[in-house]
Design an enzyme around this catalytic site. Structure first.
Site, PDB file in Angstrom:
ATOM      1  N   ASN A 216       0.845  -1.205   0.000  1.00  0.00           N
ATOM      2  CA  ASN A 216       0.000   0.000   0.000  1.00  0.00           C
ATOM      3  C   ASN A 216       0.874   1.245   0.000  1.00  0.00           C
ATOM      4  O   ASN A 216       2.098   1.146  -0.030  1.00  0.00           O
ATOM      5  CB  ASN A 216      -0.957  -0.022   1.202  1.00  0.00           C
ATOM      6  CG  ASN A 216      -0.201  -0.112   2.506  1.00  0.00           C
ATOM      7  OD1 ASN A 216       0.578   0.765   2.849  1.00  0.00           O
ATOM      8  ND2 ASN A 216      -0.399  -1.206   3.223  1.00  0.00           N
ATOM      9  N   ASP A 285      -4.680  -6.045   5.039  1.00  0.00           N
ATOM     10  CA  ASP A 285      -5.764  -6.843   5.613  1.00  0.00           C
ATOM     11  C   ASP A 285      -5.880  -8.204   4.922  1.00  0.00           C
ATOM     12  O   ASP A 285      -6.484  -9.125   5.449  1.00  0.00           O
ATOM     13  CB  ASP A 285      -7.096  -6.100   5.463  1.00  0.00           C
ATOM     14  CG  ASP A 285      -7.154  -4.864   6.351  1.00  0.00           C
ATOM     15  OD1 ASP A 285      -6.662  -4.947   7.495  1.00  0.00           O
ATOM     16  OD2 ASP A 285      -7.660  -3.816   5.904  1.00  0.00           O
ATOM     17  N   LYS A 295       8.093 -17.871 -10.506  1.00  0.00           N
ATOM     18  CA  LYS A 295       7.427 -16.695 -11.080  1.00  0.00           C
ATOM     19  C   LYS A 295       6.201 -17.120 -11.900  1.00  0.00           C
ATOM     20  O   LYS A 295       6.298 -18.047 -12.712  1.00  0.00           O
ATOM     21  CB  LYS A 295       8.431 -15.953 -11.972  1.00  0.00           C
ATOM     22  CG  LYS A 295       7.897 -14.639 -12.462  1.00  0.00           C
ATOM     23  CD  LYS A 295       8.881 -13.956 -13.395  1.00  0.00           C
ATOM     24  CE  LYS A 295       8.154 -12.887 -14.176  1.00  0.00           C
ATOM     25  NZ  LYS A 295       8.892 -12.460 -15.343  1.00  0.00           N
ATOM     26  N   PHE A 329      -4.261   3.760  14.603  1.00  0.00           N
ATOM     27  CA  PHE A 329      -4.491   4.792  13.599  1.00  0.00           C
ATOM     28  C   PHE A 329      -5.710   4.374  12.803  1.00  0.00           C
ATOM     29  O   PHE A 329      -5.999   3.184  12.680  1.00  0.00           O
ATOM     30  CB  PHE A 329      -3.263   4.941  12.690  1.00  0.00           C
ATOM     31  CG  PHE A 329      -2.276   5.926  13.247  1.00  0.00           C
ATOM     32  CD1 PHE A 329      -1.560   5.610  14.394  1.00  0.00           C
ATOM     33  CD2 PHE A 329      -2.082   7.163  12.654  1.00  0.00           C
ATOM     34  CE1 PHE A 329      -0.663   6.525  14.941  1.00  0.00           C
ATOM     35  CE2 PHE A 329      -1.195   8.089  13.186  1.00  0.00           C
ATOM     36  CZ  PHE A 329      -0.482   7.766  14.328  1.00  0.00           C
ATOM     37  N   LYS A 343     -13.551   1.752  15.603  1.00  0.00           N
ATOM     38  CA  LYS A 343     -12.305   0.969  15.692  1.00  0.00           C
ATOM     39  C   LYS A 343     -11.806   0.915  17.126  1.00  0.00           C
ATOM     40  O   LYS A 343     -11.321  -0.107  17.594  1.00  0.00           O
ATOM     41  CB  LYS A 343     -11.229   1.568  14.775  1.00  0.00           C
ATOM     42  CG  LYS A 343     -11.441   1.147  13.334  1.00  0.00           C
ATOM     43  CD  LYS A 343     -10.466   1.739  12.361  1.00  0.00           C
ATOM     44  CE  LYS A 343     -10.939   1.380  10.936  1.00  0.00           C
ATOM     45  NZ  LYS A 343     -10.320   2.135   9.890  1.00  0.00           N
ATOM     46  N   LYS A 347     -11.482  -2.694  18.891  1.00  0.00           N
ATOM     47  CA  LYS A 347     -10.137  -3.231  19.166  1.00  0.00           C
ATOM     48  C   LYS A 347      -9.697  -2.968  20.609  1.00  0.00           C
ATOM     49  O   LYS A 347      -8.549  -3.239  20.958  1.00  0.00           O
ATOM     50  CB  LYS A 347      -9.139  -2.640  18.162  1.00  0.00           C
ATOM     51  CG  LYS A 347      -9.533  -2.935  16.699  1.00  0.00           C
ATOM     52  CD  LYS A 347      -8.435  -2.610  15.702  1.00  0.00           C
ATOM     53  CE  LYS A 347      -8.963  -2.763  14.269  1.00  0.00           C
ATOM     54  NZ  LYS A 347      -7.918  -2.729  13.251  1.00  0.00           N
TER      55      LYS A 347
HETATM   56  N1  CTP Z   1      -4.272  -2.928  12.014  1.00  0.00           N
HETATM   57  C1  CTP Z   1      -3.697  -4.064  12.554  1.00  0.00           C
HETATM   58  N2  CTP Z   1      -3.745  -5.234  11.875  1.00  0.00           N
HETATM   59  C2  CTP Z   1      -4.371  -5.314  10.676  1.00  0.00           C
HETATM   60  C3  CTP Z   1      -4.979  -4.164  10.118  1.00  0.00           C
HETATM   61  C4  CTP Z   1      -4.905  -2.970  10.815  1.00  0.00           C
HETATM   62  O1  CTP Z   1      -3.131  -3.996  13.639  1.00  0.00           O
HETATM   63  N3  CTP Z   1      -4.407  -6.483  10.029  1.00  0.00           N
HETATM   64  C5  CTP Z   1      -4.204  -1.662  12.775  1.00  0.00           C
HETATM   65  C6  CTP Z   1      -3.546  -0.521  12.014  1.00  0.00           C
HETATM   66  O2  CTP Z   1      -2.158  -0.477  12.277  1.00  0.00           O
HETATM   67  C7  CTP Z   1      -4.253   0.698  12.593  1.00  0.00           C
HETATM   68  C8  CTP Z   1      -5.628   0.177  12.962  1.00  0.00           C
HETATM   69  O3  CTP Z   1      -5.512  -1.247  13.025  1.00  0.00           O
HETATM   70  O4  CTP Z   1      -3.632   1.159  13.791  1.00  0.00           O
HETATM   71  C9  CTP Z   1      -6.710   0.534  11.983  1.00  0.00           C
HETATM   72  O5  CTP Z   1      -6.291   0.250  10.664  1.00  0.00           O
HETATM   73  P1  CTP Z   1      -7.185   0.609   9.410  1.00  0.00           P
HETATM   74  O6  CTP Z   1      -6.533   0.083   8.168  1.00  0.00           O
HETATM   75  O7  CTP Z   1      -7.585   2.053   9.455  1.00  0.00           O
HETATM   76  O8  CTP Z   1      -8.500  -0.176   9.692  1.00  0.00           O
HETATM   77  P2  CTP Z   1      -8.886  -1.695   9.637  1.00  0.00           P
HETATM   78  O9  CTP Z   1      -9.066  -2.177  11.030  1.00  0.00           O
HETATM   79  O10 CTP Z   1      -7.930  -2.463   8.775  1.00  0.00           O
HETATM   80  O11 CTP Z   1     -10.322  -1.599   8.968  1.00  0.00           O
HETATM   81  P3  CTP Z   1     -10.716  -1.054   7.493  1.00  0.00           P
HETATM   82  O12 CTP Z   1      -9.516  -1.283   6.608  1.00  0.00           O
HETATM   83  O13 CTP Z   1     -11.888  -1.882   7.134  1.00  0.00           O
HETATM   84  O14 CTP Z   1     -11.044   0.410   7.657  1.00  0.00           O
END
Ligand code: CTP
Length: 408
Positions: A216, A285, A295, A329, A343, A347
């Site tokens: 990303n 995610d 490859k 975040f 969130k 969490k």
């Molecule tokens: N995070 C994590 N582990 C993951 C995904 C996210 O620990 N597999 C943490 C990120 O580091 C951040 C927080 O969760 O501190 C929120 O991440 P974000 O990408 O905004 O949200 P998600 O929980 O992944 O939900 P979505 O992508 O559906 O908004």
């Protein structure tokens, strides 16, 4: 060098009611000689020791004593003084003044100005040794230090009570050295001393085959700035980082990872030794369901890639958090605060730092950010657009406050 550090700087000197107030005359005079623009605010008790006129002449500026005085102009005195100051020095600072500041009491012009200022505040206590060592004073000092206020240790020598001991106000030259140090940004506040913070940063990389991966747009700048700010605040810092082009701030333990599952393992392994985890990493995610060891060659048809969920690191930490502070975040493209609060609840976090990643001028890859901090009790603090380093310092201050809130 000190002369340069003070030149052109707006310094507000607060004088409270102690016999050492006479030494503040020399302090103000020397600061002015070094080119500082000095404004003096005196408490009522200070006016009994030294006449305001003395400071008026030495500073070359009007002296303010009364919260309710007619300012003679449109602005509100405590706000304009607080805004104009680049540094506030309270010298001498009585136990009474320190006690009021530590308790949030703002019942005169000086305490109101200190509460309203965003500038660093240097407190120079001067009092009898027994008062200085009194546990109530020491607890107030510790509280203010944990909130980022700076203190100078009193000097040893003959005190006004006739005894030899600790409690004398340091000499004006020593105070000026400290002022110069703070103005040149070399301060090392110790608000997180003794704490271990684990900070994650950067993107993760989920491999498809030996040459391709899913990632990303995270640059890691926010996470690295947080690690640096935590170090500056005196914490021990573990930086668990995905691949970035950045140089880790010297002084932190660096753990380099690629995949979300590696980051999960690295964080979980170190979780027990941490007091706080700040998850600034943009963790993927999803990961490819299968890694192709060779490859993948192109064919003539479309290619579907099956993805499976990665572990949610923060969510798993939230389940075993104990008394640690967890900061997440939230990268959002709409309904920023509502999504951040969701969130936080899902969490089990203490603080979520939310930013709108749809904007071009802040967020991913940018040097600046603009965030809203959302707390468990529903409080929101919006931090206007600023360099990520400044935002990081602001976040560290809130983390220190969360620690302090726990200790009562
Ligand atoms: N995070 C994590 N582990 C993951 C995904 C996210 O620990 N597999 C943490 C990120 O580091 C951040 C927080 O969760 O501190 C929120 O991440 P974000 O990408 O905004 O949200 P998600 O929980 O992944 O939900 P979505 O992508 O559906 O908004």
């Amino acid at each position: 060098m000190e002369g340069d550090a003070l030149k052109g700087k707006s310094i507000l000197v607060g004088v409270t009611g102690g016999i050492a107030a006479y030494k503040s005359c020399e302090l103000v005079s020397r600061m002015r000689q070094r080119g500082a623009e000095v404004r003096v605010v005196m408490t009522e008790a200070a006016c009994r020791f030294v006449a305001p006129l003395t400071f008026r002449v030495l500073s070359g500026n009007p002296v303010s004593c009364d919260l309710f005085a007619d300012p003679g102009q449109w602005d509100v005195a405590h706000v304009s003084l607080a805004d104009a100051a680049q540094l506030v020095v309270i010298a001498p600072a009585t136990a009474n003044c320190v006690g009021k500041l530590a308790s949030g009491i703002a019942d005169d012009l000086l305490t109101t100005v200190v509460m309203a200022t965003r500038a660093p505040v240097l407190i120079v206590p001067a009092m009898n040794e027994a008062m200085y060592n009194n546990p109530v004073f020491q607890a107030n000092k510790k509280r203010l230090e944990s909130l980022g206020y700076h203190f100078m240790d009193p000097a040893v020598g003959r005190l006004a009570c006739g005894k030899i001991g600790t409690g004398r106000m340091p000499e004006p030259e020593d105070i000026i050295s400290e002022v110069a140090r703070l103005l040149s940004g070399q301060e090392t506040p110790s608000m997180l001393a003794g704490r271990t913070l684990l900070v994650t940063a950067g993107p993760t990389r989920e491999p498809i085959d030996p040459v391709r991966f899913i990632t990303n747009r995270s640059s890691g700048k926010m996470g690295y700035a947080l690690a640096e700010a935590a170090l500056e605040s005196g914490a021990r810092v573990i930086l668990v980082t995905g691949p970035t082009c950045l140089e880790a701030p010297p002084g932190c333990e660096v753990v380099r990872v690629e995949r979300a599952r590696d980051m999960h393992a690295a964080v979980t392994q170190r979780f027990n030794s941490c007091d706080c985890v700040v998850m600034a990493a943009a963790v993927a995610d999803y990961e490819p369901a299968q890694f192709s060891p060779s490859k993948i060659k192109k064919g003539s048809h479309e290619l579907s890639l099956r993805l499976t969920r990665t572990p949610d690191i923060l969510e798993s930490l939230g389940k075993v958090k104990g008394n640690r502070i967890l900061v997440g975040f939230a990268a959002e493209t709409g309904d920023v605060v509502a999504n951040a609060m969701q969130k936080l609840k899902d969490k089990n976090l203490d603080l979520v730092v939310a930013n709108d990643v749809a904007r071009q001028d802040t967020g991913f890859e940018s040097d600046d950010n603009e965030v809203i901090m959302v707390f468990r009790d529903g409080r929101e603090i919006a931090v206007p657009k600023a360099p990520k380093k400044e935002i990081a310092r602001r976040i560290m201050l809130e983390i220190a406050r969360l620690f302090w809130g726990r200790e009562g």
